[in-house]
Design an enzyme around this catalytic site. Structure first.
Site, short mmCIF file in Angstrom:
data_model
loop_
_atom_site.label_atom_id
_atom_site.label_comp_id
_atom_site.label_asym_id
_atom_site.label_seq_id
_atom_site.Cartn_x
_atom_site.Cartn_y
_atom_site.Cartn_z
N ASP A 59 0.85 -1.20 0.00
CA ASP A 59 0.00 0.00 0.00
C ASP A 59 0.89 1.26 0.00
O ASP A 59 0.39 2.38 -0.12
CB ASP A 59 -1.00 -0.01 1.17
N SER A 60 2.21 1.06 0.06
CA SER A 60 3.14 2.17 -0.18
C SER A 60 2.92 2.75 -1.57
O SER A 60 3.34 3.88 -1.85
CB SER A 60 4.59 1.70 -0.02
N LYS A 128 -1.27 -9.44 2.87
CA LYS A 128 -0.59 -8.95 4.08
C LYS A 128 -1.52 -7.97 4.78
O LYS A 128 -2.24 -7.22 4.12
CB LYS A 128 0.73 -8.25 3.70
N GLU A 130 -1.73 -5.34 8.54
CA GLU A 130 -0.88 -4.71 9.57
C GLU A 130 -1.45 -4.90 10.98
O GLU A 130 -2.65 -5.03 11.16
CB GLU A 130 -0.77 -3.19 9.28
N GLU A 197 8.91 -3.96 10.85
CA GLU A 197 9.35 -2.68 10.28
C GLU A 197 9.86 -1.75 11.37
O GLU A 197 9.17 -1.53 12.39
CB GLU A 197 8.18 -2.00 9.51
#
Ligand code: KIV
Length: 310
Positions: A59-60, A128, A130, A197
């Site tokens: 989603d970056s 994925k 978060e 991260e």
């Protein structure tokens, strides 16, 4: 564009597709796992040819290709469009779709439905999501629906505001314990891998030794089973601030600007196109065409836009 296969492409075409058992085996054997993001067909072709193991349609993309300030605004339809383009350019790496903010937090049903869209519509192999907390339940539901899930803990950009901004996480024992609990919970519901991260390397090192599944680090030091970087960061396509953990391997933005400047200058100075860029025509065909032009009026009828009713 040419359709001929180059040496590098031919090598890629003989590689076996990545699988979950192979990823587990790489972690077991201490073979580093290479993961990178990709967001479109040309970046997918490049990462395929480079032989990476895992590809994340992150989603970056919100920031790197769509121009948003954060990852928060990007939606499912935008992510699916990008993931479909990546799928078309990818054959061997495992393709992971990143569930955007707001696509899974609401309920297990919402999470499963959107994870299925990544698989059915875009051909992703896994998704994925978060955070720990309610995401653990969502991960469990998606895994039970038959879709492999990668977790993501530490700095989770979708909820960076709640974490106090874009900064390293787990720098106090209390917060490190929280990350450890989230990681263990995600592993226990069946996540096949985790992203850590922006976590201090000593914390990551202590933690990966206690986890069975492979951890892919971004700003988490060298002890993780693999590394991930954002395509635009590592290739220097993205301009502006980059995090401490980014290493630049190319300056593609500068190369793009230089190439575009040369093109613009060539057009303006009439150096492009040159003789090698033009198509010829048989002299007899040209003569016949010129004769036609001399006989016919090419004026034709002009469309009267002013008189057009819309
Ligand atoms: O969106 C993304 O690119 C990511 C990676 C940084 C892991 O989540």
């Amino acid at each position: 564009m040419s359709s001929g296969m180059r040496k590098e492409e031919a090598a890629a075409s003989t590689r076996a597709p990545m699988s979950l058992p192979r990823i587990a085996e790489m972690k077991r054997d201490g073979e580093p796992i290479v993961m990178v993001t990709a967001y479109d067909y040309p970046s997918a072709r490049a990462v395929e040819e480079a032989g990476v193991d895992l590809v994340l349609v992150g989603d970056s993309a919100a920031m790197t290709v769509l121009g948003y300030d954060t990852t928060v605004p990007v939606g499912m339809d935008e992510m699916l469009m990008l993931a479909k383009a990546v799928r078309r350019g990818l054959r061997t790496p495992l393709l992971i779709g990143d569930m955007p903010f707001g696509s899974y937090e609401g309920s297990n049903e919402q999470a499963v439905e959107n994870a299925q869209r990544f698989v059915k519509e875009a051909g992703c192999d896994a998704v994925k999501l978060e955070r720990g907390g309610s995401s653990v339940d969502r991960a469990r539901a998606i895994v039970r629906a038959g879709i492999p899930v990668m977790g993501h803990v530490g700095l989770t950009p979708q909820t960076a505001t709640a974490l106090g901004g874009f900064k390293a996480q787990g720098r106090t024992a209390g917060r490190a314990v929280q990350i450890a609990e989230e990681a263990v919970a995600l592993q226990s519901v069946g996540c096949f891998s985790l992203v850590f991260e922006a976590v201090p390397s000593a914390i990551a090192e202590a933690l990966v030794a206690r986890l069975e599944i492979p951890v892919i680090g971004i700003g988490a030091g060298a002890a993780t089973a693999g590394q991930v970087l954002v395509f635009h960061d590592l290739l220097g396509i993205h301009q502006g601030h980059t995090a401490k953990f980014v290493k630049r391997y190319a300056e593609v933005h500068d190369a793009m600007v230089a190439g575009l400047r040369s093109y613009a200058a060539d057009v303006r100075e009439r150096r492009f196109p040159g003789p090698e860029h033009i198509y010829g025509v048989e002299p007899a065909e040209l003569r016949e065409f010129r004769a036609y032009l001399e006989q016919e009026s090419m004026a034709g009828e002009k469309w009267d836009w002013a008189a057009t009713e819309i």
